[in-house]
Design a protein around this motif. Sequence first.
Motif, PDB file in Angstrom:
ATOM      1  N   LYS A  24       0.825  -1.333   0.047  1.00 11.92           N
ATOM      2  CA  LYS A  24       0.002   0.050  -0.133  1.00 11.92           C
ATOM      3  C   LYS A  24       0.850   1.352  -0.039  1.00 11.92           C
ATOM      4  CE  LYS A  24      -3.033   2.819   2.737  1.00 11.92           C
ATOM      5  NZ  LYS A  24      -3.601   3.049   4.051  1.00 11.92           N
ATOM      6  N   GLU A  28       0.859   4.410  -2.735  1.00 10.76           N
ATOM      7  CA  GLU A  28       0.582   5.781  -2.247  1.00 10.76           C
ATOM      8  C   GLU A  28       1.965   6.874  -2.460  1.00 10.76           C
ATOM      9  OE1 GLU A  28      -0.793   4.968   1.796  1.00 10.76           O
ATOM     10  OE2 GLU A  28      -2.854   4.801   0.947  1.00 10.76           O
ATOM     11  N   ASN A  58      -9.442   3.324  -4.859  1.00 13.05           N
ATOM     12  CA  ASN A  58      -9.226   4.023  -3.441  1.00 13.05           C
ATOM     13  C   ASN A  58      -9.648   2.612  -2.371  1.00 13.05           C
ATOM     14  OD1 ASN A  58      -9.612   4.972  -0.847  1.00 13.05           O
ATOM     15  ND2 ASN A  58     -10.236   6.779  -1.862  1.00 13.05           N
ATOM     16  N   ASN A  62      -6.603   1.083  -0.179  1.00 13.84           N
ATOM     17  CA  ASN A  62      -6.753   1.131   1.425  1.00 13.84           C
ATOM     18  C   ASN A  62      -7.161   0.137   2.157  1.00 13.84           C
ATOM     19  OD1 ASN A  62      -6.066   4.049   1.993  1.00 13.84           O
ATOM     20  ND2 ASN A  62      -7.757   4.368   0.455  1.00 13.84           N
TER      21      ASN A  62
END
Length: 95
Positions: A24, A28, A58, A62
């Motif tokens: 992740k 990001e 998204n 997440n």
Amino acid sequence: MEKPPHKQGRLTAGPYGQWEEEAKRLIEEEMMRRGIRYKQLSRMLEQLGIYESPDQLNRKINRKRFSAAFLIACLRVMGAETIALHQFKQGQYIE
């Protein structure tokens, strides 16, 4: 008595928890570095034949539940040529 093997469902910490967090973080950080938002990433992935809405991306990112193939596709389409892997020690990053 031995614990049963992992059941289908979400791993919270387990052996993959730190790696899911690292994956992740890779996506990001690349998005932030290049100023890319989920809507732009969605359009960029379409060039590879991957059709996911910005909201789906998204949630997927997440939740930290995506394949290595998805990770590579995201990094590739954003133009990443190298990645930095940070070392972990007892769930903590070592930089």
